[in-house]
Design a protein around this motif. Structure first.
Motif, short mmCIF file in Angstrom:
data_model
loop_
_atom_site.label_atom_id
_atom_site.label_comp_id
_atom_site.label_asym_id
_atom_site.label_seq_id
_atom_site.Cartn_x
_atom_site.Cartn_y
_atom_site.Cartn_z
N GLN A 78 0.82 -1.20 0.00
CA GLN A 78 0.00 0.00 0.00
C GLN A 78 0.86 1.26 0.00
OE1 GLN A 78 -2.82 -1.41 -1.00
NE2 GLN A 78 -3.96 -0.02 0.27
N LEU A 79 1.91 1.28 0.81
CA LEU A 79 2.81 2.44 0.83
C LEU A 79 3.53 2.62 -0.49
CD1 LEU A 79 4.35 2.26 4.41
CD2 LEU A 79 2.80 3.98 3.51
N ARG A 80 3.93 1.50 -1.10
CA ARG A 80 4.60 1.58 -2.39
C ARG A 80 3.64 2.13 -3.45
NH1 ARG A 80 6.05 -3.74 -3.58
NH2 ARG A 80 7.15 -3.74 -1.61
N ALA A 81 2.37 1.69 -3.41
CA ALA A 81 1.38 2.19 -4.36
C ALA A 81 1.13 3.69 -4.15
CB ALA A 81 0.08 1.40 -4.22
N LEU A 82 1.08 4.11 -2.88
CA LEU A 82 0.91 5.53 -2.59
C LEU A 82 2.07 6.34 -3.12
CD1 LEU A 82 -0.56 7.88 -1.16
CD2 LEU A 82 0.71 7.25 0.91
N GLU A 83 3.26 5.83 -2.88
CA GLU A 83 4.46 6.52 -3.36
C GLU A 83 4.44 6.64 -4.89
OE1 GLU A 83 9.19 5.67 -3.93
OE2 GLU A 83 8.01 4.34 -2.67
N GLN A 84 4.10 5.57 -5.57
CA GLN A 84 4.06 5.60 -7.04
C GLN A 84 3.00 6.58 -7.53
OE1 GLN A 84 6.26 4.28 -9.05
NE2 GLN A 84 7.32 3.47 -7.26
N ALA A 85 1.87 6.65 -6.83
CA ALA A 85 0.81 7.58 -7.22
C ALA A 85 1.26 9.03 -7.06
CB ALA A 85 -0.44 7.33 -6.39
N ILE A 87 4.39 10.14 -7.11
CA ILE A 87 5.42 10.41 -8.12
C ILE A 87 4.78 10.63 -9.49
CG2 ILE A 87 7.35 9.38 -9.39
CD1 ILE A 87 8.25 8.17 -6.71
N ALA A 88 3.79 9.79 -9.82
CA ALA A 88 3.09 9.95 -11.11
C ALA A 88 2.36 11.29 -11.15
CB ALA A 88 2.11 8.80 -11.32
N PHE A 89 1.74 11.66 -10.03
CA PHE A 89 1.05 12.95 -9.94
C PHE A 89 2.02 14.10 -10.19
CE2 PHE A 89 -0.13 16.51 -7.09
CZ PHE A 89 -1.30 16.91 -7.71
N GLN A 90 3.17 14.02 -9.55
CA GLN A 90 4.17 15.07 -9.70
C GLN A 90 4.66 15.15 -11.13
OE1 GLN A 90 7.82 14.79 -9.96
NE2 GLN A 90 8.11 16.98 -9.75
N ARG A 91 4.90 14.01 -11.75
CA ARG A 91 5.37 14.00 -13.15
C ARG A 91 4.32 14.55 -14.10
NH1 ARG A 91 8.23 8.13 -12.89
NH2 ARG A 91 10.14 8.84 -11.92
N GLN A 92 3.04 14.27 -13.81
CA GLN A 92 1.98 14.78 -14.67
C GLN A 92 1.83 16.29 -14.53
OE1 GLN A 92 -1.34 12.42 -13.43
NE2 GLN A 92 -0.79 10.69 -14.72
N LEU A 93 2.17 16.82 -13.37
CA LEU A 93 2.07 18.27 -13.16
C LEU A 93 3.24 19.04 -13.75
CD1 LEU A 93 0.74 18.74 -9.53
CD2 LEU A 93 -0.47 19.11 -11.65
N ASP A 94 4.39 18.40 -13.81
CA ASP A 94 5.60 19.11 -14.23
C ASP A 94 5.47 19.78 -15.60
OD1 ASP A 94 7.13 18.84 -12.01
OD2 ASP A 94 8.31 17.16 -12.74
N TYR A 140 4.70 17.58 -2.79
CA TYR A 140 4.26 16.19 -2.86
C TYR A 140 5.43 15.25 -3.12
CZ TYR A 140 -0.76 16.68 -2.33
OH TYR A 140 -1.99 16.90 -1.82
N LEU A 141 6.41 15.70 -3.83
CA LEU A 141 7.61 14.88 -4.06
C LEU A 141 8.36 14.67 -2.75
CD1 LEU A 141 9.05 13.43 -6.33
CD2 LEU A 141 10.43 15.45 -6.67
N GLU A 142 8.43 15.70 -1.93
CA GLU A 142 9.05 15.57 -0.60
C GLU A 142 8.25 14.59 0.26
OE1 GLU A 142 11.37 16.07 2.83
OE2 GLU A 142 11.78 16.39 0.72
N PHE A 143 6.93 14.68 0.21
CA PHE A 143 6.07 13.74 0.93
C PHE A 143 6.35 12.31 0.48
CE2 PHE A 143 2.08 11.30 0.65
CZ PHE A 143 1.82 11.12 2.00
N SER A 144 6.47 12.11 -0.82
CA SER A 144 6.76 10.78 -1.36
C SER A 144 8.11 10.27 -0.87
CB SER A 144 6.73 10.83 -2.88
OG SER A 144 7.15 9.62 -3.42
#
Length: 175
Positions: A78-85, A87-94, A140-144
């Motif tokens: 679950q933590l790994r899935a949250l982390e991936q989400a 990171i994906a969110f951050q990449r989509q925003l960049d 959010y990247l720092e949170f990840s």
């Protein structure tokens, strides 16, 4: 098939318990050959009540171990899935944030004669919002990173600071 894959740790516990049952039955058959002449099949499927109690105990302990492993791995997944989400969110925003910043900068740097007051105000708002999006993505990247490092307490603090930061920005945007 997915059921077996999802709960593989529990199935491991069941298999370990069954193996303990079988080893105990073989041990009783080998050690008790002089006392009683029971077959291995009888010892496995119709054991003495005392042996049955111990074997059920072995099985319960092994299944509990499997459930413990499953829950531990589930939290990690679950933590790994949250982390991936995140990171994906951050990449989509960049990319959109950078495009907004570049476009707003180009609009603001145009000749003042061709840039009216409304366009200037809109370019400034776009630039501000794009900067906010970029800052949010960095937070959010720092949170990840904290979640990945296992620093849950600081990750929660970071998430709370992001929420308060967003609330603060909404108040500023409304004024």
């Amino acid at each position: 098939m997915k059921f077996f894959k999802c709960y593989k740790e529990i199935w491991f516990g069941i298999g370990l318990g069954a193996l303990a049952w079988l080893v105990d039955a073989v041990m009783h058959t080998e050690l008790g050959a002089d006392v009683h002449a029971g077959s291995l099949w009888a010892e496995i499927f119709a054991p003495h009540p005392t042996a049955l109690i111990f074997r059920v105990f072995y099985l319960v302990i092994a299944v509990a171990f499997g459930v413990f492993l499953w829950r531990t791995n589930w939290r990690e997944r679950q933590l790994r899935a949250l982390e991936q989400a995140v990171i994906a969110f951050q990449r989509q925003l960049d990319a959109p944030a950078i495009r907004l910043l570049v476009s707003a900068g180009q609009l603001q740097n145009r000749n003042a004669v061709r840039l009216d007051e409304t366009a200037g105000r809109l370019a400034a708002e776009i630039s501000t919002d794009a900067g906010l999006i970029d800052d949010l993505a960095k937070k959010y990247l720092e949170f990840s990173r904290l979640v990945q490092a296992g620093d849950t307490a600081r990750a929660i603090e970071t998430l709370n600071s992001i929420e308060s930061w967003l609330a603060e920005r909404k108040v500023v945007a409304k004024s």
